[in-house]
Design a protein around this motif. Structure first.
Motif, PDB file in Angstrom:
ATOM      1  N   LYS A  43       3.818   4.127  -8.068  1.00 14.19           N
ATOM      2  CA  LYS A  43       4.255   2.531  -8.456  1.00 14.19           C
ATOM      3  C   LYS A  43       4.304   2.112  -7.202  1.00 14.19           C
ATOM      4  CE  LYS A  43       6.715   3.706 -12.746  1.00 14.19           C
ATOM      5  NZ  LYS A  43       7.999   3.416 -13.570  1.00 14.19           N
ATOM      6  N   THR A  44       4.433   2.721  -5.755  1.00 16.89           N
ATOM      7  CA  THR A  44       4.716   1.959  -4.839  1.00 16.89           C
ATOM      8  C   THR A  44       3.677   2.212  -3.698  1.00 16.89           C
ATOM      9  OG1 THR A  44       5.819   4.165  -3.852  1.00 16.89           O
ATOM     10  CG2 THR A  44       7.333   2.576  -4.862  1.00 16.89           C
ATOM     11  N   VAL A  45       2.520   2.660  -4.165  1.00 21.00           N
ATOM     12  CA  VAL A  45       1.294   2.660  -3.321  1.00 21.00           C
ATOM     13  C   VAL A  45       0.672   1.194  -3.291  1.00 21.00           C
ATOM     14  CG1 VAL A  45       0.916   5.058  -3.445  1.00 21.00           C
ATOM     15  CG2 VAL A  45      -0.234   3.230  -4.847  1.00 21.00           C
ATOM     16  N   ARG A  46      -0.006   0.854  -2.264  1.00 23.60           N
ATOM     17  CA  ARG A  46      -0.665  -0.396  -1.759  1.00 23.60           C
ATOM     18  C   ARG A  46      -2.152  -0.111  -1.338  1.00 23.60           C
ATOM     19  NH1 ARG A  46       2.966  -1.579  -4.588  1.00 23.60           N
ATOM     20  NH2 ARG A  46       4.568  -3.081  -4.298  1.00 23.60           N
ATOM     21  N   VAL A  47      -3.099  -1.077  -1.805  1.00 26.32           N
ATOM     22  CA  VAL A  47      -4.466  -0.694  -1.276  1.00 26.32           C
ATOM     23  C   VAL A  47      -4.845  -2.103  -0.757  1.00 26.32           C
ATOM     24  CG1 VAL A  47      -6.895  -0.353  -2.178  1.00 26.32           C
ATOM     25  CG2 VAL A  47      -5.010   1.206  -2.952  1.00 26.32           C
ATOM     26  N   VAL A  48      -5.480  -1.729   0.414  1.00 28.08           N
ATOM     27  CA  VAL A  48      -5.896  -3.006   1.323  1.00 28.08           C
ATOM     28  C   VAL A  48      -7.459  -2.461   1.689  1.00 28.08           C
ATOM     29  CG1 VAL A  48      -5.891  -4.586   3.187  1.00 28.08           C
ATOM     30  CG2 VAL A  48      -3.849  -3.788   2.116  1.00 28.08           C
ATOM     31  N   VAL A  82      -5.138   3.026   1.669  1.00 26.71           N
ATOM     32  CA  VAL A  82      -3.881   3.202   0.619  1.00 26.71           C
ATOM     33  C   VAL A  82      -2.645   3.516   1.356  1.00 26.71           C
ATOM     34  CG1 VAL A  82      -4.578   5.716   0.033  1.00 26.71           C
ATOM     35  CG2 VAL A  82      -3.002   4.381  -1.490  1.00 26.71           C
ATOM     36  N   SER A  83      -1.412   3.067   1.212  1.00 33.45           N
ATOM     37  CA  SER A  83      -0.242   3.192   1.980  1.00 33.45           C
ATOM     38  C   SER A  83       1.072   3.116   0.978  1.00 33.45           C
ATOM     39  CB  SER A  83      -0.104   1.931   2.919  1.00 33.45           C
ATOM     40  OG  SER A  83      -0.294   0.607   2.318  1.00 33.45           O
ATOM     41  N   MET A  84       2.065   3.605   1.728  1.00 34.96           N
ATOM     42  CA  MET A  84       3.246   3.745   1.250  1.00 34.96           C
ATOM     43  C   MET A  84       4.224   3.691   2.411  1.00 34.96           C
ATOM     44  SD  MET A  84       5.215   6.530  -0.898  1.00 34.96           S
ATOM     45  CE  MET A  84       4.206   6.188  -2.551  1.00 34.96           C
ATOM     46  N   GLU A  85       5.253   2.926   2.131  1.00 39.35           N
ATOM     47  CA  GLU A  85       6.139   2.502   3.122  1.00 39.35           C
ATOM     48  C   GLU A  85       7.202   3.596   3.483  1.00 39.35           C
ATOM     49  OE1 GLU A  85       8.445  -1.007   3.155  1.00 39.35           O
ATOM     50  OE2 GLU A  85       6.669  -2.120   3.922  1.00 39.35           O
ATOM     51  N   GLU A  86       7.717   4.037   4.597  1.00 42.82           N
ATOM     52  CA  GLU A  86       8.633   5.155   4.746  1.00 42.82           C
ATOM     53  C   GLU A  86       9.880   4.641   5.547  1.00 42.82           C
ATOM     54  OE1 GLU A  86       9.025   9.468   7.100  1.00 42.82           O
ATOM     55  OE2 GLU A  86       7.294   8.492   7.024  1.00 42.82           O
TER      56      GLU A  86
END
Length: 378
Positions: free
Chosen positions: A297-302, A316-320
């Protein structure tokens, strides 16, 4: 107002597709803030995007401008997002498409699984003229298909490069030293926490080759637990079964430290991206990993993101959350093949080991120059 409303052309009320709207929003909100001018170029690394975009679209709309060509060379200055440079897309749609492309790749093996990469680590250089450099390291690994052999690694320090022209100018003002002293956290074993310095030479060093027997004679990689080549080649190619297989090793903490808590979603993201980047798995298993990422649910794609070698891919990214800060961990991949191009960490909120770094700086990047099966040993 009524007359103006009546005079409005009808085509302006037509619906706008999501990609066009995302491009327009990126252009409107992602313009970089002008850095404050100081007498000394001590904070010369340029942010790649402004925080104004974070609330409107997502902080994941980041672009890296790197060097061109396949030969490793010092990275160029980070660039700001442009209307055609980065587009926030629906993560599930993009990742499912990447899964299909990954599954379509040839299913083959060889005598050795070989990977080659260049790692860039951002280092502040303190002195009369403060600036930043990227420390460059080339790494190769050969892992045998058959148990009982040696894993062979080769590493070489490639010197250092500059994130931007202001940093290079400051280096020249400092007399163009052939050796600089980077600032980095001291090892935990040192007994004195804080920052220390160590030398980095401008000229490349000698390549060093090491051979080490496989752990227990057959363990080749870590995937939540030590795994054999047979384990990797027989992983489930169904995303639900693959997720269940991986979660057997999840214990509520970070992959590197048992004292650092980590959610199962963040843990799966880290392990799955490692599988995609490094490991000799079947194409359908790599596809299953992308499908598993699509369910997080928390991934983002640019889209349209450049790696340090100038190749355009999708991130594809996720904050940490880190010790006092926030990083954006990204996997850049080729949408045509599903192959990994780069993994990196971008500073969203400086803190901890990234304290003092500008927002948008690429703190660490590993660019994959090649990966695949080979029949010849080094």
């Amino acid at each position: 107002m009524e007359e103006l409303r009546a005079a409005r052309p009808a085509h302006l009320d037509a619906p706008v597709d999501a990609v066009t709207r995302a491009q327009e929003l990126n252009h409107a909100f992602a313009q970089p803030r002008q850095p404050r001018r100081k007498a000394s170029p001590s904070r010369s690394l340029r942010p790649m995007w402004g925080l104004g975009l974070a609330g409107a679209v997502t902080a994941a709309a980041v672009v890296i401008a790197g060097t061109q060509g396949g030969t490793p060379s010092p990275p160029q200055a980070p660039a700001a997002a442009s209307p055609s440079a980065s587009v926030v897309l629906d993560a599930r749609t993009v990742l499912l498409a990447a899964a299909s492309q990954a599954e379509a790749q040839p299913d083959e093996t060889g005598e050795w699984w070989h990977t080659a990469s260049v790692q860039r680590s951002l280092m502040p250089i303190r002195g009369e003229h403060d600036y930043y450099v990227y420390m460059l390291d080339k790494n190769e690994m050969w892992t045998p298909y058959a148990p009982g052999g040696d894993q062979i690694s080769r590493s070489q320090r490639l010197g250092f490069g500059f994130p931007g022209p202001e940093d290079e100018a400051a280096w020249r003002q400092a007399g163009s030293p052939s050796r600089v002293f980077g600032e980095a956290p001291k090892p935990a074993a040192s007994g004195s926490p804080g920052l220390g310095t160590f030398p980095i030479d401008k000229e490349p060093g000698k390549a060093r080759t090491n051979r080490s027997p496989l752990v227990d004679g057959d363990k080749v990689f870590w995937l939540g637990e030590n795994v054999t080549m047979k384990d990797l080649l027989s992983l489930p190619d169904d995303p639900k079964r693959l997720k269940a297989w991986l979660l057997r090793s999840y214990s509520g903490h970070d992959t590197e430290s048992t004292s650092v808590p980590m959610t199962s979603e963040a843990w799966l993201y880290r392990v799955a991206t490692g599988l995609i980047i490094d490991m000799p798995v079947r194409p359908k298993v790599r596809g299953a990993a992308f499908r598993m990422l699509a369910e997080l649910k928390t991934v983002r794609v640019v889209d349209n993101v450049k790696d340090m070698d100038g190749r355009t891919g999708t991130a594809v990214s996720m904050e940490e959350k880190t010790d006092g800060g926030v990083l954006l961990n990204r996997l850049l991949f080729d949408r045509e093949t599903g192959r990994a191009l780069q993994s990196d960490s971008v500073v969203v909120k400086p803190g901890g080991h990234q304290a003092g770094l500008p927002v948008g700086a690429v703190w660490n990047a590993v660019t994959i120059t090649s990966s695949g099966w080979a029949d010849e040993r080094p």
